[in-house]
Motif scaffolding. Sequence first.
Motif, short mmCIF file in Angstrom:
data_model
loop_
_atom_site.label_atom_id
_atom_site.label_comp_id
_atom_site.label_asym_id
_atom_site.label_seq_id
_atom_site.Cartn_x
_atom_site.Cartn_y
_atom_site.Cartn_z
N ASP A 16 45.28 37.76 36.75
CA ASP A 16 45.39 39.18 36.42
C ASP A 16 44.03 39.77 36.09
O ASP A 16 43.72 40.93 36.44
CB ASP A 16 46.34 39.40 35.24
CG ASP A 16 47.80 39.23 35.63
OD1 ASP A 16 48.09 39.12 36.85
OD2 ASP A 16 48.65 39.20 34.73
N ALA A 17 43.20 39.01 35.41
CA ALA A 17 41.87 39.50 35.04
C ALA A 17 40.98 39.70 36.27
O ALA A 17 40.07 40.53 36.25
CB ALA A 17 41.21 38.51 34.07
N LEU A 18 41.25 38.96 37.33
CA LEU A 18 40.44 39.07 38.54
C LEU A 18 40.95 40.14 39.50
O LEU A 18 40.20 40.65 40.33
CB LEU A 18 40.44 37.72 39.27
CG LEU A 18 39.71 36.57 38.59
CD1 LEU A 18 40.11 35.24 39.23
CD2 LEU A 18 38.20 36.75 38.69
N ASN A 19 42.22 40.49 39.41
CA ASN A 19 42.88 41.37 40.36
C ASN A 19 42.47 42.82 40.15
O ASN A 19 42.65 43.38 39.08
CB ASN A 19 44.40 41.22 40.21
CG ASN A 19 45.15 41.77 41.40
OD1 ASN A 19 44.71 42.71 42.04
ND2 ASN A 19 46.31 41.19 41.68
N PHE A 20 41.90 43.45 41.20
CA PHE A 20 41.48 44.84 41.11
C PHE A 20 42.63 45.82 41.34
O PHE A 20 42.53 46.99 40.98
CB PHE A 20 40.39 45.13 42.16
CG PHE A 20 39.09 44.46 41.89
CD1 PHE A 20 38.16 45.01 41.03
CD2 PHE A 20 38.77 43.26 42.52
CE1 PHE A 20 36.94 44.40 40.78
CE2 PHE A 20 37.55 42.63 42.29
CZ PHE A 20 36.63 43.21 41.42
N TYR A 54 41.47 43.43 47.60
CA TYR A 54 41.64 44.84 47.22
C TYR A 54 41.09 45.77 48.29
O TYR A 54 41.66 46.83 48.56
CB TYR A 54 40.96 45.09 45.88
CG TYR A 54 41.19 46.49 45.33
CD1 TYR A 54 42.47 47.03 45.23
CD2 TYR A 54 40.12 47.27 44.90
CE1 TYR A 54 42.67 48.29 44.73
CE2 TYR A 54 40.31 48.53 44.38
CZ TYR A 54 41.60 49.05 44.30
OH TYR A 54 41.79 50.31 43.80
N THR A 55 39.98 45.37 48.91
CA THR A 55 39.42 46.18 50.00
C THR A 55 40.42 46.33 51.13
O THR A 55 40.65 47.44 51.63
CB THR A 55 38.13 45.53 50.53
OG1 THR A 55 37.16 45.47 49.48
CG2 THR A 55 37.56 46.32 51.70
N VAL A 56 41.05 45.23 51.53
CA VAL A 56 42.03 45.30 52.61
C VAL A 56 43.26 46.09 52.16
O VAL A 56 43.87 46.81 52.97
CB VAL A 56 42.39 43.89 53.09
CG1 VAL A 56 43.59 43.91 54.04
CG2 VAL A 56 41.20 43.26 53.80
N GLN A 57 43.64 45.97 50.91
CA GLN A 57 44.77 46.77 50.43
C GLN A 57 44.45 48.26 50.51
O GLN A 57 45.31 49.06 50.95
CB GLN A 57 45.12 46.41 48.99
CG GLN A 57 46.36 47.14 48.47
CD GLN A 57 46.78 46.68 47.10
OE1 GLN A 57 46.22 47.12 46.09
NE2 GLN A 57 47.75 45.78 47.05
N ILE A 90 38.28 40.10 60.51
CA ILE A 90 38.14 39.74 59.10
C ILE A 90 39.35 40.19 58.29
O ILE A 90 39.85 39.48 57.42
CB ILE A 90 36.85 40.35 58.52
CG1 ILE A 90 35.63 39.78 59.21
CG2 ILE A 90 36.77 40.14 57.02
CD1 ILE A 90 34.33 40.44 58.82
N ALA A 91 39.84 41.39 58.58
CA ALA A 91 40.89 41.98 57.75
C ALA A 91 42.23 41.26 57.88
O ALA A 91 42.95 41.12 56.89
CB ALA A 91 41.07 43.46 58.12
N VAL A 92 42.56 40.78 59.08
CA VAL A 92 43.87 40.14 59.26
C VAL A 92 43.98 38.84 58.47
O VAL A 92 44.96 38.64 57.73
CB VAL A 92 44.18 39.92 60.75
CG1 VAL A 92 45.48 39.13 60.92
CG2 VAL A 92 44.30 41.26 61.47
#
Length: 435
Positions: free
Chosen positions: A60-64, A233-236, A285-287
């Motif tokens: 949780d602490a790492l999740n953006f 997070y970037t891909v999200q 990269i994204a997939v």
Amino acid sequence: MRRLRPLPRPPGPWRLLDLAMVMVVATVLATAPAPSAGASPPASVAASATTTAPPQAETDALNFSPTSRTLKPTAVRSTSGNVTNPQNVLSGQPTRISGSQSAITLDYGKEVGGLATLSFGSTSGSGQRVGLAFSESSLYAGTNSDRSSGRDGEDGALYATASADGTYTMPTARLRGGFRYLTVFLDTSGWVDLTGVSLNFTAAPGKTNPADYANYFLSSDDLLNRIWYAGAYTVQLNTIASNQGRAWPPPASEWDNSATVGVGGSVLVDGAKRDRTVWPGDLGIAVPTQYAYSNDLASTRNALTTMYNAQSTDGEIPWSGPPFNLTGSDTYHTWTLLGTATYYTYSADRAWLDSEWADYKRGMAFIINKIDGNNHRARGTLGCLRPHHPRVGRQRVTLRRRDGAQLVHTLRGVPQQGVGRGLDRGRPAGPARGE
């Protein structure tokens, strides 16, 4: 949550520049029938996954990603002009902005995207007007939004009338796909009490809790852990509603994110802020990233289907999806074919593969036809080159082969100058590659 075994490293773009290395295998795949209905799934899908409980506090602490669709700024970055009690707005209390161009810049603490809502208390009278401006970098926070629309010049600001005890929500077409700083300023000479600012987080549509990842990653290396979650997070952020892409051509002012850029309810695009469009090269990269963190490839499938829908009758696949549908890149054409293989490897989605198999073979035949008798790519574009555009020029370059021979080639689409701003500095403003 499930811990998946490590994924194979995705192919680097340099491997596409010498298609002769892969065409023997590709030819067999393209000329073979589709996998039989009773065939076993690919090994990466069939392999069993170890189910373990994640160390919740650490991950949780790492999740953006946010745990809610409604976000609020975490801090006041700065103020200018006459702003009274600037911290109040963070807790739902009135912050008074007085005088034209007085402003408060709010910090969301990280890159976010969506539709902002302002809440007002008292005002000095009817007709008070406020502006909203967005920026990814604090260097460009102010009353003029950084660039996302694709035209020359900054995006400007949105303006709204501040009604006493009322609210204002941005129009859906003015959705801001990527920003960290929001500046609210007064455009008239009176005063306004700003009592609240919130954001409807629009990335990864359909997911109630964006931070609820299907998978997780945790190692003894803190930097590696942060890189993994930053990538997730970037891909999200790059997973958007299919009808919320960037419009082209851009409007004369502000910006427009109401274009339909894919099929289905969501689609994986190249960048949250711009271009908000399917670019097959990014899928390399994204997939794998999307699969590794979310185990959900629906937006990947929609992106690939979008590209096949835009395929020409001779088999060429555009190097960007709608609304651009640009053609002329053998590299990006091939990335769609590679993305197809990657998607099926992860999903074993036989029904989808059957639906696209004929188009896949046409695409493979198109690129194989560009190989000469010496197993060299005899004709076609070199890599990801932009077609000629009014804001980009042409440049002649000389390429030297190992045998000493020279090849002089005119590149179309070499930027004449960098016209970007903020995190887009140095990138052309037209229908160019996204983030």
